[in-house]
Motif scaffolding. Structure first.
Motif, PDB file in Angstrom:
ATOM      1  N   TYR A   1     -22.977 -81.331 -28.838  1.00  0.00           N
ATOM      2  CA  TYR A   1     -22.278 -82.462 -29.276  1.00  0.00           C
ATOM      3  C   TYR A   1     -22.550 -83.524 -29.935  1.00  0.00           C
ATOM      4  N   ALA A   2     -24.391 -83.704 -30.198  1.00  0.00           N
ATOM      5  CA  ALA A   2     -24.902 -84.296 -31.038  1.00  0.00           C
ATOM      6  C   ALA A   2     -25.571 -83.424 -32.252  1.00  0.00           C
TER       7      ALA A   2
ATOM      8  N   GLN B   1     -25.333 -81.904 -18.991  1.00  0.00           N
ATOM      9  CA  GLN B   1     -25.453 -83.487 -19.640  1.00  0.00           C
ATOM     10  C   GLN B   1     -26.130 -83.241 -20.622  1.00  0.00           C
TER      11      GLN B   1
ATOM     12  N   ASP C   1     -16.490 -92.032 -28.150  1.00  0.00           N
ATOM     13  CA  ASP C   1     -16.788 -90.955 -28.760  1.00  0.00           C
ATOM     14  C   ASP C   1     -18.151 -90.745 -28.133  1.00  0.00           C
ATOM     15  N   LEU C   2     -18.603 -89.582 -27.779  1.00  0.00           N
ATOM     16  CA  LEU C   2     -20.213 -89.574 -27.790  1.00  0.00           C
ATOM     17  C   LEU C   2     -21.614 -89.259 -28.795  1.00  0.00           C
ATOM     18  N   SER C   3     -20.532 -88.603 -29.379  1.00  0.00           N
ATOM     19  CA  SER C   3     -20.957 -88.144 -30.706  1.00  0.00           C
ATOM     20  C   SER C   3     -20.453 -89.006 -31.856  1.00  0.00           C
TER      21      SER C   3
ATOM     22  N   TYR D   1     -24.843 -83.205 -25.282  1.00  0.00           N
ATOM     23  CA  TYR D   1     -25.040 -84.979 -25.389  1.00  0.00           C
ATOM     24  C   TYR D   1     -26.147 -85.389 -25.413  1.00  0.00           C
TER      25      TYR D   1
END
Length: 348
Positions: A29-30, A18, A105-107, A22
């Motif tokens: 992905y960040a 994780q 989307d988390l990014s 993230y």
């Protein structure tokens, strides 16, 4: 490293994954790396179906349109939209049939790219930081489940352990701890065995069941049914990393600079959805799904070079067999076109 210290020196691999993917500003992905692309020269790490050929989105649009009509809905929700390529293809093909296209989307860095790419579609595209209590529409997720953190289980000398991560002074290192956790099926043989379980993916399916009041969800990813996933010969699991279109099995190295992924146990996803109240509408290979939705007629319209590229979507040694499609929905079951031939629901 701070998470490990705060946890007493050891964290499960799911927590490590994780953070590696993230964590704000540091996770894979960040950060601002290209990630998605067909060629290593672009600085990308891997290619997804929408980047491989725009035919993917155009063919998927036929299924999305049918699902919108069958469920009487008007909105599309995409989880993990990546570069925005699939959203652009679906919006371009579906036109005014889609009232609102919402991306989850988390990014933050990917959201900025998506916004730039999808600007021509104006305010029909929106981004959501959280889901409403009830949503209606067709949900699409291409290579979303494989990016969800997994727990690692290691059978060593007949005893099951959870594999976690410690800080060894000069880098991250593995450490196994005895656990009551088990794979969902018995693994035959006495040999050591490393595998994954997918609580976060299963939680995602339960969340869909709680929120999806009307509509359907189509999830496309690489993976297997349970019997194949936990085959005795698959003793090294499926966890891999992607960087510059190369694959490695060292997730503790170059953390934040490469993708970490595990194949999907589609049986677990289907069972979690069913137990939470959704119907399984179909499960099949990407090849069968796309052919059922009209891929072959689309290929005929392409020039030779484009046709060869798009054909990889269905070739057995490319994406056709390894990638699967799972469809779920609330309410009474119905038969989506994508599963008309080659449905494998009975093999889940």
């Amino acid at each position: 490293m701070q998470d490990i210290r705060a946890a007493g020196g050891w964290i499960g691999f799911d927590r490590f994954m994780q953070a590696a993917l993230y964590a704000p500003g540091l996770g894979y992905y960040a950060n601002e790396s290209p990630k998605f692309g067909a060629m290593p020269g672009s600085g990308s790490d891997f290619v997804t179906a929408p980047e491989l050929s725009p035919v993917f989105g155009r063919v998927l649009a036929a299924q999305v349109r049918e699902a919108l009509d069958a469920t009487g809905t008007h909105d599309v929700w995409e989880f993990g939209a990546g570069s925005g390529a699939l959203a652009a293809q679906l919006l371009g093909s579906l036109g005014e049939r889609v009232r609102r296209y919402t991306i989850v989307d988390l990014s933050g860095s990917l959201r900025a790219r998506q916004q730039a790419r999808l600007a021509p579609f104006g305010d029909r595209v929106a981004w959501a930081d959280q889901l409403p209590e009830a949503l209606e529409g067709v949900v699409v997720g291409n290579e979303v489940l494989d990016a969800m953190p997994v727990q690692l289980l290691h059978r060593r000398a007949g005893t099951w352990h959870e594999r976690g991560v410690v800080w060894a002074g000069d880098g991250f290192a593995w450490e196994d701890r005895a656990t009551a956790l088990r794979p969902p099926v018995e693994i035959g043989g006495p040999h050591d065995y490393l595998t994954e379980i997918h609580p976060q993916g299963e939680g995602f399916m339960r969340m869909l069941a709680q929120r999806l009041a009307r509509g359907a969800a189509f999830l496309i990813d690489y993976g297997f049914g349970e019997d194949e996933y936990y085959h005795p010969q698959r003793h090294m699991g499926t966890l891999v990393c992607h960087r510059a279109h190369q694959v490695d099995s060292a997730p503790l190295a170059d953390v934040g600079l490469k993708d970490i992924t595990a194949h999907v146990n589609f049986t677990a996803m289907a069972l979690a959805a069913q137990e939470a109240g959704l119907q399984v509408l179909g499960y099949t290979t990407q090849a069968h799904f796309l052919i059922n939705c009209g891929l072959l007629s689309q290929l005929e319209l392409l020039a030779q070079a484009q046709r060869a590229q798009a054909a990889k979507l269905m070739m057995e040694h490319e994406m056709g067999e390894l990638f699967k499609v799972l469809a779920v929905a609330p309410g009474a079951p119905w038969g989506p076109m994508g599963f008309a031939q080659g449905d494998r629901t009975h093999r889940l």
